[in-house]
Scaffold this active site. Structure first.
Site, PDB file in Angstrom:
ATOM      1  N   LYS A 155     -66.030-107.668  -2.370  1.00 35.13           N
ATOM      2  CA  LYS A 155     -66.428-106.276  -2.581  1.00 35.13           C
ATOM      3  C   LYS A 155     -65.724-105.720  -3.818  1.00 35.13           C
ATOM      4  O   LYS A 155     -64.539-105.997  -4.047  1.00 35.13           O
ATOM      5  CB  LYS A 155     -66.068-105.445  -1.346  1.00 35.13           C
ATOM      6  CG  LYS A 155     -66.534-104.005  -1.357  1.00 35.13           C
ATOM      7  CD  LYS A 155     -66.146-103.338  -0.046  1.00 35.13           C
ATOM      8  CE  LYS A 155     -66.604-101.892   0.035  1.00 35.13           C
ATOM      9  NZ  LYS A 155     -66.205-101.273   1.327  1.00 35.13           N
ATOM     10  N   SER A 186     -70.076 -99.145   3.338  1.00 28.05           N
ATOM     11  CA  SER A 186     -69.992 -99.309   1.897  1.00 28.05           C
ATOM     12  C   SER A 186     -69.898-100.751   1.424  1.00 28.05           C
ATOM     13  O   SER A 186     -69.881-101.017   0.225  1.00 28.05           O
ATOM     14  CB  SER A 186     -68.772 -98.532   1.382  1.00 28.05           C
ATOM     15  OG  SER A 186     -67.567 -99.038   1.951  1.00 28.05           O
ATOM     16  N   SER A 190     -67.735 -99.733   7.505  1.00 30.70           N
ATOM     17  CA  SER A 190     -68.217-100.169   6.191  1.00 30.70           C
ATOM     18  C   SER A 190     -68.530-101.654   6.105  1.00 30.70           C
ATOM     19  O   SER A 190     -69.257-102.079   5.212  1.00 30.70           O
ATOM     20  CB  SER A 190     -67.192 -99.803   5.108  1.00 30.70           C
ATOM     21  OG  SER A 190     -67.233 -98.416   4.853  1.00 30.70           O
TER      22      SER A 190
END
Length: 485
Positions: free
Chosen positions: A82, A157, A181
């Site tokens: 990420k 996210s 997330s």
């Protein structure tokens, strides 16, 4: 043979057996990333660095076979990270325009562990600006669609990581989870995800704390998305452990799964709740899983509730908003203080709750933290009689992407009823304030072919119990990973 659709464990077996080299496997993933820009999941690919690392891994494995030390557990495995995790020499933006040119001089602690284990970093995956949305898109790189339906969101996210795993761009992605997330994108994209117990994976080097900060949110975890429960365990074995500052004295030894067989587990089922009702397809999924569990002989309790969802969610939001204030600029925070002073005492609008939490006095935070500890005790008592709790992952399958729609105007639809945009994570928010491990796994699909998942919540530090039950559910036919072929 094309190994890009295989699990991380299967790819490692192929590497160990000599069926494929790391350089070949890495090149295959890089080629797939380049050939499928429509997924927009990997936003910064490191072609040269990945191939060089793969070549080094091949050399290390060859030496290890001869007379060297045993290879790292991820030696030669291509993975993605990420874009909120800092990577030495590789752009890390967290989707924010202010960080468009940010090239860290040091790896995040979790990234350093992955490199030490021999992982090959293919690149960085998309995230909303500063990880602050339930879908994945930003002005730098655009939106990441759901691999199963580009009209729908991949979630956020860590949506880029989940989409990359579902779209065969990587077999393993590492993301982060504060309020779902990792788990929401895992659910929406039809892959496995794990939020580890809070505190067992170091989080230094994770943005949105500004670059250079040593601290992170008091509910943030770093964890994996993958194609199997075994892959979650594989990643956890590398990621979990004391921070570098604590490693001189502390060791981490997570307990073994609580039970050996599915029929021996004591399982709570929390299938629906008036605070956040789920749709008919999700209810049907939970009913089917409950029947399968009963058929295996497992002890199933559909009536007990560890906590009140409304009170737990309110506390979670209070703590989350308070913690997020650390990253606000002095000017922005001064404006929030002024706005909070002007609030009427009886103003119960969500925006008012947000401002009060962001600007609360330290004494009020201490009281909220005490409430959190009391909540943790409630969960611990519950898990004295129950091994794991199964809940919905979200009220629905992946919702339509709403990029371009102002956040206050966004909403979701549940069985024809218009609901709050933020209801997407109400079930996932249960684990955060209590520091609990939680996983999502793909367990079915809607009539339209969208993945539907479950959430498994376990006792604090019982991460292996959570992943073990996920594996047993898969063996019982309750897990159906949703990969894009």
């Amino acid at each position: 043979m094309d190994l890009t659709h295989h699990s991380a464990s299967e790819q490692l077996h192929a590497l160990e057996s000599g069926e494929v080299s790391s350089r070949e496997l890495t090149a295959a993933h890089l080629e797939r990333i380049a050939r499928h820009p429509e997924y927009n999941a990997v936003v910064t690919a490191d072609h040269e660095g990945a191939l060089a690392a793969a070549a080094t891994a091949d050399e290390r494995r060859a030496r290890g076979r001869a007379d060297g030390p045993p290879p790292g557990p991820l030696l030669g495995l291509p993975i993605v990270l990420k874009d909120s995790l800092e990577t030495e020499g590789l752009r890390t933006t967290c989707g924010a325009a202010d960080l468009a040119a940010h090239i860290p001089a040091r790896d995040a602690d979790a990234v350093a562990r992955l490199r030490a284990a021999g992982a090959v970093i293919l690149g960085k995956t998309n995230t909303p600006p500063m990880c602050q949305d339930l879908q994945t898109g930003n002005p730098l790189f655009g939106a990441t669609p759901n691999p199963h339906d580009p009209r729908r969101t991949a979630g956020g996210s860590s949506g880029g990581a989940a989409a990359a795993v579902a779209a065969r761009l990587s077999s393993l992605g590492i993301g982060s989870d504060l309020g779902g997330s990792l788990r929401l994108p895992g659910h929406y994209c039809g892959v496995y995800s794990l939020r580890p117990s809070y505190g067992i994976v170091p989080t230094r080097g994770h943005i949105p704390r500004p670059p250079g900060w040593l601290s992170a949110s008091d509910m943030l975890t770093v964890g994996p998305v993958a194609r199997s429960a075994a892959d979650l365990d594989l990643a956890l074995g590398v990621l979990a452990g004391p921070s570098p500052d604590d490693s001189a004295a502390w060791r981490l030894e997570l307990p073994a799964p609580r039970r050996e067989r599915l029929r021996d587990y004591r399982i709570g089922i929390w299938a629906d709740d008036p605070y956040c009702p789920v749709d008919s397809e999700t209810r049907a999924l939970l009913e089917g899983v409950c029947k399968t569990l009963r058929d295996t002989g497992a002890q199933v309790d559909e009536s007990t509730r560890p906590v009140g969802m409304a009170a737990s969610d309110r506390l979670f939001q209070t703590l989350m908003f308070a913690g997020s204030s650390a990253s606000a600029s002095p000017e922005a925070f001064a404006g929030e203080l002024a706005a909070a002073r002007d609030l009427a005492p009886d103003d119960l609008h969500p925006g008012a709750a947000y401002l009060r939490a962001r600007t609360m006095p330290h004494r009020d935070w201490l009281l909220a933290n005490e409430e959190r500890q009391q909540l943790r005790r409630q969960w611990a008592a519950y898990f004295g009689d129950v091994d794991v709790l199964i809940t919905p992952a979200a009220p629905t399958a992946a919702v339509p992407d709403q990029t371009g729609v102002p956040v206050p105007e966004r909403y979701i639809t549940v069985d024809g009823e218009r609901r709050s945009y933020w209801d997407q994570t109400s079930w996932l928010n249960l684990a955060g304030p209590a520091n609990l491990p939680a996983a999502t796994l793909p367990a079915g699909s809607t009539a339209d072919g969208l993945p539907l998942g479950l959430q498994i919540i376990g006792p604090y530090l019982a991460d292996h119990t959570v992943t073990h039950l996920a594996a047993l559910l898969a063996q019982a036919g309750c897990a159906r990973p949703g990969q894009k072929r």
